[in-house]
Motif scaffolding. Structure first.
Motif, mmCIF file in Angstrom:
data_model
loop_
_atom_site.group_PDB
_atom_site.id
_atom_site.type_symbol
_atom_site.label_atom_id
_atom_site.label_comp_id
_atom_site.label_asym_id
_atom_site.label_seq_id
_atom_site.Cartn_x
_atom_site.Cartn_y
_atom_site.Cartn_z
ATOM 1 N N LYS A 1 0.859 -1.192 0.000
ATOM 2 C CA LYS A 1 0.000 0.000 0.000
ATOM 3 C C LYS A 1 0.888 1.231 0.000
ATOM 4 N N ASN A 2 0.701 2.075 -0.980
ATOM 5 C CA ASN A 2 1.529 3.274 -1.126
ATOM 6 C C ASN A 2 3.028 2.952 -1.006
ATOM 7 N N GLY A 3 3.413 1.821 -1.585
ATOM 8 C CA GLY A 3 4.833 1.463 -1.632
ATOM 9 C C GLY A 3 5.351 0.738 -0.407
ATOM 10 N N GLU A 4 4.500 0.571 0.613
ATOM 11 C CA GLU A 4 4.912 -0.138 1.822
ATOM 12 C C GLU A 4 4.350 -1.547 1.812
ATOM 13 N N LEU A 5 5.181 -2.521 2.158
ATOM 14 C CA LEU A 5 4.701 -3.893 2.323
ATOM 15 C C LEU A 5 3.900 -3.944 3.622
ATOM 16 N N THR A 6 2.573 -4.134 3.513
ATOM 17 C CA THR A 6 1.721 -4.026 4.704
ATOM 18 C C THR A 6 1.192 -5.363 5.196
ATOM 19 N N ASP A 7 1.248 -6.402 4.328
ATOM 20 C CA ASP A 7 0.665 -7.678 4.763
ATOM 21 C C ASP A 7 1.229 -8.801 3.884
ATOM 22 N N GLU A 8 1.284 -10.006 4.468
ATOM 23 C CA GLU A 8 1.688 -11.188 3.686
ATOM 24 C C GLU A 8 0.653 -12.287 3.916
ATOM 25 N N PRO A 9 -0.543 -12.104 3.355
ATOM 26 C CA PRO A 9 -1.643 -13.026 3.647
ATOM 27 C C PRO A 9 -1.501 -14.355 2.912
ATOM 28 N N GLU A 10 -2.226 -15.370 3.417
ATOM 29 C CA GLU A 10 -2.222 -16.697 2.793
ATOM 30 C C GLU A 10 -3.250 -16.799 1.675
ATOM 31 N N ASN A 11 -4.164 -15.849 1.600
ATOM 32 C CA ASN A 11 -5.077 -15.781 0.466
ATOM 33 C C ASN A 11 -5.538 -14.333 0.314
ATOM 34 N N LEU A 12 -6.271 -14.073 -0.777
ATOM 35 C CA LEU A 12 -6.692 -12.687 -1.057
ATOM 36 C C LEU A 12 -8.201 -12.503 -0.896
ATOM 37 N N ILE A 13 -8.832 -13.461 -0.203
ATOM 38 C CA ILE A 13 -10.301 -13.404 -0.088
ATOM 39 C C ILE A 13 -10.747 -12.050 0.477
ATOM 40 N N ASN A 14 -10.026 -11.546 1.472
ATOM 41 C CA ASN A 14 -10.429 -10.270 2.067
ATOM 42 C C ASN A 14 -9.925 -9.056 1.298
#
Lengths: 263, 263
Positions: free
Chosen positions: A91-104
């Motif tokens: 988000k805006n160039g920052e790594l904000t999350d490393e989720p296991e899926n993209l459902i959300n």
């Protein structure tokens, strides 16, 4: 059953169910794997243009229709949102999350880009007797930030990221010839033998990944790398860009031979 | 000075000034010519996807940034709005105008697609001793509507249009080999020797252009054709699509050898 020989469909099902969470090197061997980039529609044309203008770093295997998470051409039974074991959200160039899926994360104006990956040409190299030491050691090829600019497109710009593989001097022509046959898997090397000439100051200090040291009579050979979009995201800071986690690729139904150039 | 040997920049200047209005076959010989498609931004992503999914009919040489009529990569001194001698304007699928420039049509949300053209591979064939009778006669290769569907993308769909060139049976392999080296100029034939198999009922009745009759020992060879987008426009009736007038192509600065695949 070994993960090497399972079908892409079975591999994706295990990944979807969180039963297969390691990096995808060697899984469903012989099938094309892909880098993922997801952006919203307002950036999709510009990222498409960026990939089209930078086919070495971003060779396009498939682009989904707006809102579609189904890659109808390369894996019609797949779901982009769930079939990779780990993602990265910028988000805006920052790594904000490393989720296991993209459902959300998935929204109905998102577009997914599947971009070719070096595994296809590495398979071909190994089959032709060219050793890949990083694979034997269980990690990815070391990557470096170069001084070569990508062709800009819309807001997207940044340096080309390369991977380096040591190749015996006597094998360089063979390696160029074999990898040239896989333009959708980064294709031929973009530079051979001179790290300085592409702005790499110290080959012993990769920017990403583990060092593979050169042995006697080996030459460093450089290929454009599919993590270039991650660096572009950090560079130009789009509101939202989602990618796969490095090494955790999307497994397509295509076989390596399907993307081999025949002349 | 012959139009065959003038530079692309000079040829475009003559065209811009309405001093060169004929079809562009043979002009600035050895340089890549291009089909043009212009759409507004809201359709640009879908048409981009259509071209990317149908690289034989619509091989992408360059896509401009939104609003830009300057093809910065293939002809940075050119102006898409003026540097073709004749255009076609399709509104809701109807051909409504054939203007000599797009000054009154261009809007700041338009995107131009330059798509490769068969002249590049025809040059290579002639240089390799394969005669092209339609060129000698001064017109384009005859074109046919096939029963092969394009890969759909967004609103865009329709049949692949092909051109036919008669080739001596003994030369078919050579012709396949040579044209395969020009994927950005429609590449290898999509069908050889059997008009029926691609839905062409009567080879003596081309849908577009003049008949070239088969002679003894000749086989009809079919290539995907750059007028496919015109038929797509008539098929799906987008609010607005602008193209070049068939045969009146955009002349780029690229040389044919620049788009030749090297392996």
């Amino acid at each position: 059953m070994s993960h090497v020989t399972i079908s892409p469909d079975k591999a994706r099902k295990l990944i979807r169910e969180n039963k297969l969470t390691r990096n995808t090197s060697g899984i469903s061997s012989g099938h094309v794997q892909a880098n993922l980039v997801v952006v919203k529609k307002e950036l999709a044309f510009d990222f498409f243009l960026f990939a089209q203008r930078n086919p070495k770093a971003c060779p396009i295997l498939e682009v989904t229709e707006v809102g579609s998470y189904i890659p109808t051409l390369v894996a019609p039974s797949a779901d982009i949102r769930t079939d990779i074991s780990k993602y990265q959200v910028f988000k805006n160039g920052e790594l904000t999350d490393e989720p296991e899926n993209l459902i959300n994360y998935w929204e109905d104006d998102m577009v997914a880009f599947l971009l070719g990956c070096s595994y296809s040409f590495e398979n071909a190299l190994v089959e032709n007797g060219i050793p890949m030491r990083h694979i034997a050691k269980g990690f990815g090829a070391p990557a470096y930030i170069t001084n070569i600019p990508c062709e800009k497109a819309g807001i997207f710009s940044g340096p080309v990221i390369v991977t380096m593989r040591p190749v015996l001097a006597k094998d360089v022509t063979k390696v160029v010839s074999i990898t040239s046959q896989f333009p959708l898997a980064h294709g031929a090397p973009i530079s051979v033998g001179s790290p300085e000439s592409i702005g790499i100051k110290d080959l012993n200090k990769p920017d990403v990944g583990q060092l593979i040291e050169l042995k006697a009579n080996e030459v460093p050979v450089f290929w454009a790398c599919g993590i270039t979009p991650q660096y572009v995201a950090m560079n130009v800071k789009p509101e939202l860009m989602i990618t796969h986690y490095p090494g955790h690729m999307f497994i397509t139904d295509l076989k390596d031979r399907d993307i081999k150039t025949i002349i």
